[in-house]
Design an enzyme around this catalytic site. Structure first.
Site, mmCIF file in Angstrom:
data_model
loop_
_atom_site.group_PDB
_atom_site.id
_atom_site.type_symbol
_atom_site.label_atom_id
_atom_site.label_comp_id
_atom_site.label_asym_id
_atom_site.label_seq_id
_atom_site.Cartn_x
_atom_site.Cartn_y
_atom_site.Cartn_z
ATOM 1 N N CYS A 2 54.914 72.891 69.771
ATOM 2 C CA CYS A 2 54.619 73.889 70.784
ATOM 3 C C CYS A 2 53.261 73.616 71.409
ATOM 4 O O CYS A 2 52.436 72.900 70.858
ATOM 5 C CB CYS A 2 54.633 75.278 70.166
ATOM 6 N N ARG A 27 55.017 67.918 75.179
ATOM 7 C CA ARG A 27 55.154 68.224 73.761
ATOM 8 C C ARG A 27 56.549 68.763 73.438
ATOM 9 O O ARG A 27 56.922 68.849 72.267
ATOM 10 C CB ARG A 27 54.089 69.243 73.340
ATOM 11 N N TRP A 74 58.907 75.591 71.244
ATOM 12 C CA TRP A 74 60.036 74.755 70.811
ATOM 13 C C TRP A 74 60.638 75.467 69.619
ATOM 14 O O TRP A 74 60.010 75.634 68.583
ATOM 15 C CB TRP A 74 59.543 73.362 70.431
ATOM 16 N N ASN A 100 51.445 77.835 67.033
ATOM 17 C CA ASN A 100 52.094 76.542 66.863
ATOM 18 C C ASN A 100 52.200 76.312 65.365
ATOM 19 O O ASN A 100 51.193 76.343 64.662
ATOM 20 C CB ASN A 100 51.270 75.432 67.518
ATOM 21 N N GLY A 101 53.403 76.081 64.859
ATOM 22 C CA GLY A 101 53.571 75.856 63.426
ATOM 23 C C GLY A 101 54.585 76.807 62.830
ATOM 24 O O GLY A 101 55.430 77.370 63.525
ATOM 25 N N GLU A 518 64.094 49.685 67.799
ATOM 26 C CA GLU A 518 63.290 50.410 68.773
ATOM 27 C C GLU A 518 63.992 50.477 70.127
ATOM 28 O O GLU A 518 63.962 51.519 70.804
ATOM 29 C CB GLU A 518 61.918 49.749 68.912
ATOM 30 N N LYS A 522 64.901 54.022 71.960
ATOM 31 C CA LYS A 522 64.459 54.382 73.308
ATOM 32 C C LYS A 522 65.640 54.821 74.170
ATOM 33 O O LYS A 522 65.558 55.783 74.914
ATOM 34 C CB LYS A 522 63.745 53.198 73.969
ATOM 35 N N GLU A 525 66.824 58.262 73.036
ATOM 36 C CA GLU A 525 65.874 59.333 73.339
ATOM 37 C C GLU A 525 65.953 59.799 74.784
ATOM 38 O O GLU A 525 65.949 61.005 75.049
ATOM 39 C CB GLU A 525 64.444 58.857 73.045
ATOM 40 N N HIS A 541 79.736 42.527 58.942
ATOM 41 C CA HIS A 541 79.907 43.321 57.722
ATOM 42 C C HIS A 541 80.208 44.776 58.059
ATOM 43 O O HIS A 541 79.772 45.688 57.345
ATOM 44 C CB HIS A 541 78.659 43.210 56.840
ATOM 45 N N LYS A 640 56.712 65.528 71.597
ATOM 46 C CA LYS A 640 55.822 64.376 71.464
ATOM 47 C C LYS A 640 55.263 64.266 70.055
ATOM 48 O O LYS A 640 55.213 63.195 69.472
ATOM 49 C CB LYS A 640 54.685 64.490 72.470
#
Length: 645
Positions: A2, A27, A74, A100-101, A518, A522, A525, A541, A640
């Site tokens: 947040c 964020r 969030w 926030n938290g 990676e 990306k 995301e 496999h 973020k």
């Protein structure tokens, strides 16, 4: 996750608050709100969804208030609805709080407050906080509130009852010249202006207003008034603190003509790689002559001058036998490359762990072990908790088991910087896009430097080989510029063909397997396309069963010890009708005959290839997402900095 902003001063607060929240959009959030104090009342406005919804509501209201707090939420406790959005208030609407938290003991506090007649309107953990503060406030404000601190004391008593990780900003209708802020394991920074003060959960919201800031530490709260800033600990003792100067500039948090921050930050990579290399490569170092090097080796003494200068004290390296790396997400991928470099260049046994898993299943204790926490923000909750656990479980043991902690981060002023004895800064500058690009590449550069410094100390590489690798590193910024110049338009056109694609496979081997991971991350995301990264040799496999004409395969095929193997694995995919995309050197005839599409990069030795191989994968993910009309900088459900578990 947040975002928090706060302001007290001579200006109208609302525009400062909403502009600050816009700087923190990266964020991640699903609702937003502001609370201001004006004419003895709290004016609270909240909205679900993007900030433009909140701005529309605020524009319809005349509000000259000069103090206020704002928040982007969030969702953790409760759905992303307006009634769960911050700020939250007490029943009398005299106290407003943003957080926030997470408050872990909010259920028991909520039940206690209900029994005292408090009514709750949301499903959030945050709402207990203003109700608790109201309990500790006097029934009426003191006559001389400028010299007494009942609001600060009420907040102090409240936070001592909260369990969890949180940052708070508090205003009260009865104390119109006070803004109280709190930090407990969640970031919060105060900005100093001329007769005005700001607070924010991250510095981009402060950069347009001031370069003088003070980051609160865990267990601290602060009282902001038009006269100044006071800082206290949770026991109530006043502390002496000095602000520091920000190195960021307002231009760093602007798009500067780019369509998205993500694209801007992809293009910033040559510059930040140069900065990182210039910072840590010792320009005065020269390789030893053959006889001199043999003499040093036979005497088993360290090379007298290091090619790399990371500033790490000898105590962290002394008798070192093992390295363990703790990270999450993109930082975990960078750490996998780091493991390869540390083992192959420095001969140092290295283990990479997901921080979130390490917390609950830590590896057995080993002697003389360096633990490295890697987090671009320095605030990743799982990584910080894992480091804290490692610190605590080694304290009091024999000297060879004592904790040695090192951090790699883009934000040395963060919680990570306070937790570990030594930090290596990646020097990427502010990264606004949620999907890490330039911070990933600079993390890789730091790992190259760390591996070379260790190799020099342990004499696992000749000085001429170290010089050769450094020369190759020095060429990377120019080679990244070549990729951007020659591939961006080509990849943008190629991306048009994948707007309806539902699955992607990424393949790599050796040092480039983490780059396959990676690249897949990306794409997931920012484009919401299902993508998986595999070691190329593992295709047969199991994953090969996924392949058909609808599943493109991206293979990283850089010349080196596994080059022919990767081409062979790619041919297996092509035989199943998969469309083959190759990340491979320019003017490579064999690759041109193998792949349907080429994402060409300059020819470099395999050891250095991850830095170049990841660039076209970042560009591909960006252009596919942009072509699909998605919010590239703020992907759904992502933040973020993951500051809660």
């Amino acid at each position: 996750m947040c975002g928090i902003v706060g302001y007290i001063g001579p200006q109208a607060a609302t525009e400062i608050l909403i502009s600050g929240l816009e700087k923190l959009e990266y964020r991640g959030y699903d609702s937003a709100g502001v609370a201001t104090v004006w004419e003895g009342k709290i004016h609270c406005v909240r909205a679900k969804g993007k900030l433009h919804n909140l701005r529309e509501k605020l524009d319809a209201i005349e509000n000259p208030a000069q103090i206020g707090i704002g928040h982007t939420r969030w969702a953790t406790h409760g759905k992303p609805e307006e009634y769960n959005a911050h700020p939250h208030m007490d029943s009398a609407r005299r106290v407003a709080v943003v957080q926030n938290g997470i408050v872990e003991n909010y259920r028991e506090l909520r039940e206690e407050l209900k029994q005292r007649g408090h009514e709750f309107l949301s499903e959030t953990d945050t709402e207990v906080i203003p109700h608790l503060i109201a309990e500790y406030l006097p029934n009426s404000p003191t006559p001389d509130c400028q010299h007494d601190t009942p609001l600060l004391e009420a907040v102090r008593q409240t936070v001592n009852r909260l369990k969890g990780a949180f940052a708070l900003a508090v205003v009260c209708a009865d104390y119109t010249d006070e803004l109280i802020v709190v930090r407990q394991q969640a970031p919060l920074t105060i900005g100093f202006g001329q007769g005005e003060f700001f607070c924010a959960s991250d510095t981009p919201a402060l950069v347009p207003h001031t370069s003088a800031v003070l980051s609160l530490e865990n267990g601290e709260l602060s009282r902001l008034t038009p006269l100044g800033v006071e800082v206290y600990n949770f026991e109530g003792s006043r502390l002496k603190k000095m602000p520091r100067a920000l190195s960021f500039t307002p231009g760093q948090v602007e798009k500067q003509g780019f369509r998205h921050f993500m694209l801007k930050e992809i293009y910033e990579q040559p510059g930040v790689v140069r900065t990182c290399l210039d910072t840590y490569i010792n320009s005065n170092w020269h390789p030893l002559a053959g006889e001199e090097e043999q003499e040093v080796a036979s005497s088993q003494k360290p090379i007298h001058q290091s090619p790399i200068q990371l500033g790490i004290p000898d105590s962290l390296y002394e008798n070192l036998e093992h390295i363990q790396i703790l990270a999450c997400g993109t930082s975990w991928h960078a750490s996998l490359v780091g493991k390869y470099l540390l083992e192959q260049l420095a001969g140092m046994p290295t283990m990479v762990q997901y921080a979130s898993e390490f917390r609950y299943a830590p590896a057995p204790l080993t002697k003389n072990t360096l633990t490295i926490g890697v987090t671009q923000s320095g605030e990743t909750a799982d990584t910080l908790a894992a480091l804290d656990m490692e610190q605590r479980r080694r304290e009091g043991l024999e000297p060879e088991y004592q904790p040695r902690l090192l951090g790699i981060t883009n934000r040395p002023e963060s919680t990570l910087g306070q937790m570990v004895s030594q930090v290596i800064e990646t020097h990427a500058g502010i990264e606004v896009g949620v999907a890490a690009t330039k911070t990933f590449v600079t993390q890789l550069i730091v790992f190259y430097c760390l591996a070379l410094e260790l190799a020099a100390r342990r004499q696992t590489l000749t000085s001429s080989r170290i010089q050769e690798i450094i020369a190759g590193l020095r060429q990377l910024p120019t080679e990244i510029e070549q990729v951007l110049e020659k591939q961006d338009l080509h990849i943008e056109e190629l991306a048009h063909e994948f707007t309806e694609t539902q699955d992607f496979i990424f393949l790599g081997r050796g040092i480039n397997f983490p780059i396959a991971l990676e690249g897949a991350l990306k794409l997931k995301e920012v484009s919401y396309i299902h993508a998986e990264g595999y070691p190329a040799g593992e295709m047969k496999h199991g994953p090969i069963a996924l392949l058909d004409a609808k599943v493109p395969v991206v293979a990283i095929a850089m010349p080196g010890c596994v080059y022919e193997k990767v081409l062979s694995n790619a041919q297996e995919a092509k035989a199943r009708d998969a469309r083959l995309i190759g990340v491979t050197p320019m003017n490579n005839q064999e690759a041109a005959e193998t792949f349907d599409d080429l994402l060409a990069v300059p020819t470099v030795e395999e050891l250095l290839s991850p830095i170049l191989a990841v660039i076209p994968l970042q560009i591909l993910a960006y252009h596919i997402a942009a072509r699909r009309g998605l919010d590239v900088d703020q992907p759904r459900n992502l933040a973020k900095s993951v500051t809660v578990e």
